[in-house]
Design a protein around this motif. Structure first.
Motif: not given
Length: 228
Positions: A25-34, A36-46
């Motif tokens: 399973p992935v985290t928002a931080d991992e998606l954000a890093s992969a 290149g988006v802000h972690r809040n954006v990544a968390r919203s998408r997830l």
């Protein structure tokens, strides 16, 4: 949000494919890093993918520590079992495929179905540029990596001298097998073809494959591979 709306959104589709390409399973931080988006954006998408029923949330400690000072568990997002194909726009090719499978099976074509599966597995291996390995465990790890690179999450649960267990919530042929149980021979052939591509010294005829839990709506498929 439904499945089609999610996969029709390029940003959500990219996030989903990323989650499927990982072994855990992935985290928002991992998606954000992969991506290149802000972690809040990544968390919203997830979270939107959770709402669409494509991911399920959980919590894990990712530091390897426990006890005081270990920090709060990270929120994770796991791929859910894919029970039907997701298409945007929807096509009817799978209905035709299911009819062809039924016709072959009705005419005693069980061995032919396996041969088709083997060819399909080898084609997947070529598409994913699966690199052959000498060690059994490395070969099965590369099978999982190849499948994940194509957007189907898979992870190696166990491997020993002559057998392995692969867990996959999004097995490429699961929707077809659920629609036509006789297609299980294609599925088994596919994994045998992938295995022989990863372990070129192993002839495909030596690969025995069984599958479990494909019809359990809340479980990952278990692919049991044994080399005779």
């Amino acid at each position: 949000m439904d499945h089609l709306a999610a996969v029709g959104d390029p940003e959500l589709r990219e996030a989903l494919l990323y989650a499927r390409s990982q072994a855990r399973p992935v985290t928002a931080d991992e998606l954000a890093s992969a991506k290149g988006v802000h972690r809040n954006v990544a968390r919203s998408r997830l979270e939107r993918l959770v709402s669409a029923g494509l991911l399920t949330p959980g919590y894990e400690r990712r530091t390897g520590k426990a006890g005081p000072g270990a920090g709060r568990p990270a929120k994770t997002y796991a791929v859910v079992a894919q029970l039907e194909s997701i298409g945007f726009p929807a096509s009817h090719f799978e209905s035709l495929t299911a009819m062809l499978v039924g016709a072959l099976a009705a005419n005693g074509g069980r061995e032919r179905l396996r041969e088709i599966g083997v060819a399909f597995g080898r084609e997947l291996a070529r598409t994913a540029r699966l690199r052959p390995a000498k060690k059994l465990e490395t070969g099965f790890e590369r099978v999982c990596e190849a499948v994940r690179s194509l957007g189907y999450q898979a992870s190696l649960e166990h491997a020993d001298r002559n057998r392995a267990v692969i867990s996959t919530p999004t097995c490429p042929l699961r929707p077809l097998v659920r629609a036509r149980p006789e297609a299980v021979e294609i599925d088994r052939g596919m994994w045998a073809g992938l295995t022989s591509s990863a372990l070129p010294e192993v002839e495909v005829g030596r690969v025995r494959c069984e599958t479990q839990d494909c019809f359990d709506d809340h479980a990952s498929c278990k692919v049991l591979l044994e080399l005779s």
